[in-house]
Design a protein around this motif. Structure first.
Motif, PDB file in Angstrom:
ATOM      1  N   LEU A 123       0.963  -1.235  -0.108  1.00 25.31           N
ATOM      2  CA  LEU A 123      -0.006  -0.082   0.025  1.00 25.31           C
ATOM      3  C   LEU A 123       0.882   1.453   0.034  1.00 25.31           C
ATOM      4  CD1 LEU A 123      -3.001   0.802   0.225  1.00 25.31           C
ATOM      5  CD2 LEU A 123      -2.784   0.938   2.531  1.00 25.31           C
ATOM      6  N   SER A 124       0.546   2.174  -0.872  1.00 25.07           N
ATOM      7  CA  SER A 124       1.612   3.450  -1.063  1.00 25.07           C
ATOM      8  C   SER A 124       0.847   4.662  -0.519  1.00 25.07           C
ATOM      9  CB  SER A 124       1.985   3.701  -2.310  1.00 25.07           C
ATOM     10  OG  SER A 124       0.965   3.685  -2.974  1.00 25.07           O
ATOM     11  N   ASN A 125       1.676   5.511  -0.082  1.00 25.73           N
ATOM     12  CA  ASN A 125       1.024   6.913   0.249  1.00 25.73           C
ATOM     13  C   ASN A 125       0.114   6.691   1.549  1.00 25.73           C
ATOM     14  OD1 ASN A 125       0.962   9.712  -0.219  1.00 25.73           O
ATOM     15  ND2 ASN A 125      -0.857   9.665  -1.515  1.00 25.73           N
ATOM     16  N   PHE A 126       0.370   6.023   2.543  1.00 24.12           N
ATOM     17  CA  PHE A 126      -0.513   5.681   3.428  1.00 24.12           C
ATOM     18  C   PHE A 126      -0.210   6.441   4.644  1.00 24.12           C
ATOM     19  CE2 PHE A 126      -2.048   3.623   7.526  1.00 24.12           C
ATOM     20  CZ  PHE A 126      -3.266   3.192   7.233  1.00 24.12           C
ATOM     21  N   ARG A 127      -0.941   7.352   5.333  1.00 24.98           N
ATOM     22  CA  ARG A 127      -0.504   8.179   6.411  1.00 24.98           C
ATOM     23  C   ARG A 127      -1.787   8.649   7.466  1.00 24.98           C
ATOM     24  NH1 ARG A 127       0.071  11.400   1.651  1.00 24.98           N
ATOM     25  NH2 ARG A 127      -0.948  13.590   1.936  1.00 24.98           N
ATOM     26  N   ASP A 128      -1.581   8.885   8.386  1.00 22.90           N
ATOM     27  CA  ASP A 128      -2.464   9.358   9.598  1.00 22.90           C
ATOM     28  C   ASP A 128      -2.792  10.819   9.182  1.00 22.90           C
ATOM     29  OD1 ASP A 128      -3.877  10.096  11.834  1.00 22.90           O
ATOM     30  OD2 ASP A 128      -2.665   8.727  13.160  1.00 22.90           O
ATOM     31  N   ILE A 129      -4.092  11.275   9.379  1.00 23.54           N
ATOM     32  CA  ILE A 129      -4.121  12.932   9.021  1.00 23.54           C
ATOM     33  C   ILE A 129      -4.076  13.469  10.229  1.00 23.54           C
ATOM     34  CG2 ILE A 129      -5.990  12.142   7.301  1.00 23.54           C
ATOM     35  CD1 ILE A 129      -7.817  13.758   9.370  1.00 23.54           C
ATOM     36  N   GLY A 130      -3.755  12.689  11.350  1.00 25.40           N
ATOM     37  CA  GLY A 130      -3.683  13.423  12.920  1.00 25.40           C
ATOM     38  C   GLY A 130      -2.394  14.018  12.908  1.00 25.40           C
ATOM     39  N   GLY A 131      -2.208  14.864  14.315  1.00 29.47           N
ATOM     40  CA  GLY A 131      -0.824  15.119  14.561  1.00 29.47           C
ATOM     41  C   GLY A 131      -0.684  16.661  14.381  1.00 29.47           C
ATOM     42  N   TRP A 132      -1.336  17.175  13.395  1.00 29.71           N
ATOM     43  CA  TRP A 132      -1.112  18.853  13.136  1.00 29.71           C
ATOM     44  C   TRP A 132      -1.564  19.783  14.060  1.00 29.71           C
ATOM     45  CZ3 TRP A 132       1.966  19.352   8.594  1.00 29.71           C
ATOM     46  CH2 TRP A 132       2.164  18.150   7.904  1.00 29.71           C
ATOM     47  N   PRO A 133      -0.942  20.660  14.430  1.00 29.86           N
ATOM     48  CA  PRO A 133      -1.539  21.746  15.281  1.00 29.86           C
ATOM     49  C   PRO A 133      -2.657  22.365  14.783  1.00 29.86           C
ATOM     50  CG  PRO A 133       1.126  21.573  15.293  1.00 29.86           C
ATOM     51  CD  PRO A 133       0.564  20.930  13.912  1.00 29.86           C
ATOM     52  N   THR A 134      -3.498  23.062  15.701  1.00 28.66           N
ATOM     53  CA  THR A 134      -4.584  23.858  15.012  1.00 28.66           C
ATOM     54  C   THR A 134      -4.307  25.446  15.352  1.00 28.66           C
ATOM     55  OG1 THR A 134      -5.920  24.123  16.865  1.00 28.66           O
ATOM     56  CG2 THR A 134      -5.996  22.120  15.446  1.00 28.66           C
ATOM     57  N   THR A 135      -4.913  26.082  14.940  1.00 30.34           N
ATOM     58  CA  THR A 135      -4.763  27.617  15.322  1.00 30.34           C
ATOM     59  C   THR A 135      -4.838  28.024  16.803  1.00 30.34           C
ATOM     60  OG1 THR A 135      -6.936  28.323  14.503  1.00 30.34           O
ATOM     61  CG2 THR A 135      -5.024  28.595  13.064  1.00 30.34           C
ATOM     62  N   ARG A 136      -5.743  27.334  17.616  1.00 35.41           N
ATOM     63  CA  ARG A 136      -6.013  27.359  18.929  1.00 35.41           C
ATOM     64  C   ARG A 136      -4.793  26.815  19.743  1.00 35.41           C
ATOM     65  NH1 ARG A 136     -11.618  25.495  21.672  1.00 35.41           N
ATOM     66  NH2 ARG A 136     -12.237  26.919  20.204  1.00 35.41           N
ATOM     67  N   PRO A 137      -4.231  27.786  20.683  1.00 29.15           N
ATOM     68  CA  PRO A 137      -3.086  27.238  21.196  1.00 29.15           C
ATOM     69  C   PRO A 137      -3.137  25.719  21.904  1.00 29.15           C
ATOM     70  CG  PRO A 137      -3.625  29.482  21.813  1.00 29.15           C
ATOM     71  CD  PRO A 137      -4.905  28.956  20.835  1.00 29.15           C
ATOM     72  N   HIS A 138      -2.197  25.144  22.011  1.00 24.58           N
ATOM     73  CA  HIS A 138      -1.883  23.897  22.586  1.00 24.58           C
ATOM     74  C   HIS A 138      -2.964  22.657  22.086  1.00 24.58           C
ATOM     75  CE1 HIS A 138       0.749  26.229  25.252  1.00 24.58           C
ATOM     76  NE2 HIS A 138      -0.429  26.945  25.604  1.00 24.58           N
ATOM     77  N   THR A 139      -3.431  22.929  20.907  1.00 20.49           N
ATOM     78  CA  THR A 139      -4.477  21.733  20.389  1.00 20.49           C
ATOM     79  C   THR A 139      -3.891  21.216  18.945  1.00 20.49           C
ATOM     80  OG1 THR A 139      -5.732  23.428  19.176  1.00 20.49           O
ATOM     81  CG2 THR A 139      -6.651  22.976  21.291  1.00 20.49           C
ATOM     82  N   SER A 140      -4.220  20.105  18.825  1.00 10.05           N
ATOM     83  CA  SER A 140      -3.639  19.418  17.618  1.00 10.05           C
ATOM     84  C   SER A 140      -4.892  18.335  17.082  1.00 10.05           C
ATOM     85  CB  SER A 140      -2.411  18.932  17.734  1.00 10.05           C
ATOM     86  OG  SER A 140      -2.561  17.796  18.532  1.00 10.05           O
ATOM     87  N   ILE A 141      -4.661  17.980  15.876  1.00  7.72           N
ATOM     88  CA  ILE A 141      -5.712  16.772  15.459  1.00  7.72           C
ATOM     89  C   ILE A 141      -5.306  15.535  16.011  1.00  7.72           C
ATOM     90  CG2 ILE A 141      -6.584  16.079  13.446  1.00  7.72           C
ATOM     91  CD1 ILE A 141      -7.096  18.734  13.599  1.00  7.72           C
ATOM     92  N   ARG A 142      -6.264  14.751  16.319  1.00 13.42           N
ATOM     93  CA  ARG A 142      -6.256  13.470  17.075  1.00 13.42           C
ATOM     94  C   ARG A 142      -5.836  12.650  16.184  1.00 13.42           C
ATOM     95  NH1 ARG A 142     -11.608  10.854  19.498  1.00 13.42           N
ATOM     96  NH2 ARG A 142     -10.658   8.866  20.547  1.00 13.42           N
ATOM     97  N   THR A 143      -4.807  11.549  16.650  1.00 16.51           N
ATOM     98  CA  THR A 143      -4.217  10.659  15.737  1.00 16.51           C
ATOM     99  C   THR A 143      -4.811   9.427  15.994  1.00 16.51           C
ATOM    100  OG1 THR A 143      -2.591  10.283  17.435  1.00 16.51           O
ATOM    101  CG2 THR A 143      -1.943  11.679  15.818  1.00 16.51           C
TER     102      THR A 143
END
Length: 300
Positions: free
Chosen positions: A36-56
């Motif tokens: 399987l290629s190009n497989f990844r989790d969309i989580g982990g990216w910080p949001t504009t709200r302080p101290h928050t990120s996307i759930r992995t």
């Protein structure tokens, strides 16, 4: 000098070494999945709200599963994936020999384009848009994807809301896998809009989209050859046709920047798209934020 050996005993010449291919990325957010290629989790990216990120560990993206190995399926199980949303058209699935059944993972067929919208003629027109040199063509194709795929996106997100508990739930969480053929165009634009809705900054959304350049690099030659065999862009001649095929299976940052600007202009931003086109209610949008955004010390 002529060889003195009979032709049938002539030692074979050493074939040229095949061109080296980059390995599948193994760094976050990628997960190496055999077959399987190009497989990844969309989580982990910080949001504009302080101290928050996307759930992995909730929503994964990638290419089709036609070549996935038993070891690859086992890895999907290890990641908690219980549902596979297949965004491909019926014609695409048929031409690649059907789809892969994966024991323990429910396949949900949710095509972006209905059957009448993926004729050979219409597919070639989209190819031209994907492969255009500037951004105008690909943005037009992306807007068409976002419009045609609204029902699919609504189905995926409502499934997520119905099956994924809020952060803090201790038991294994049922994860989702979302894919088209190569995972860069159809899958890419939907994931980008979702991240925008969740408050991920524009440049991070662009960066996440462009990761498909690295995710597809090991298998790009396979996809390019597949397109060339189909006769894509043959009227341009071999060299130009290959160049266009390479562009089709890429993910240029400028393409996503231009799409985000168009979404702002056309729908007033991601939230306008989700309310007006996808048809989500405000409480559903808030529900997605509650499920998919986490803080440094726990749930949002």
């Amino acid at each position: 000098m002529l060889s003195t050996q009979p032709a049938e005993t002539q030692p074979p010449s050493n074939p040229p070494d095949p061109p080296s291919r980059p390995p599948h990325p193994s760094y976050s957010p990628f997960h190496p999945i055999p077959g399987l290629s190009n497989f990844r989790d969309i989580g982990g990216w910080p949001t504009t709200r302080p101290h928050t990120s996307i759930r992995t560990g909730i929503l994964f993206r990638g290419s089709d599963t036609n070549r996935i190995t038993p070891a690859g399926i086992s890895k999907l199980h290890d990641l908690g994936i219980e549902t596979d949303f297949d965004l491909r058209s019926a014609q695409q699935i048929e031409k690649t020999g059907g789809y892969r059944e994966m024991e323990g993972i429910e396949r949900r067929w949710t095509p972006v384009f209905v059957e009448g919208e993926y004729t050979e003629e219409k597919a070639r027109r989209r190819y031209e848009l994907y492969a255009s040199e500037g951004v105008e063509g690909i943005v037009k194709a992306f807007v068409e994807i976002l419009t045609a795929g609204a029902e699919m996106f609504r189905t995926v997100l409502r499934h997520l809301l119905a099956t994924v508990p809020a952060p803090g739930f201790e038991n294994p969480v049922p994860a989702l896998f979302m894919h088209c053929t190569t995972g860069n165009n159809r899958t890419g634009v939907f994931i980008s809009l979702l991240l925008l809705l969740l408050g991920v900054p524009v440049e991070s959304v662009v960066e996440e989209y462009a990761l498909s350049e690295e995710g597809l690099a090991p298998t790009r030659h396979v996809n390019v050859e597949r397109l060339l065999k189909k006769g894509a862009f043959e009227k341009y001649g071999p060299e130009k046709a290959r160049e266009k095929c390479e562009r089709m299976v890429g993910a240029r940052p400028e393409s996503m920047r231009a799409l985000i600007a168009e979404v702002e202009k056309k729908w007033g931003g991601a939230e306008g798209y989700f309310r007006g086109i996808v048809g989500l209610k405000q409480e559903e949008i808030e529900g997605l934020k509650n499920v998919l955004i986490v803080t440094d010390d726990g749930p949002r």
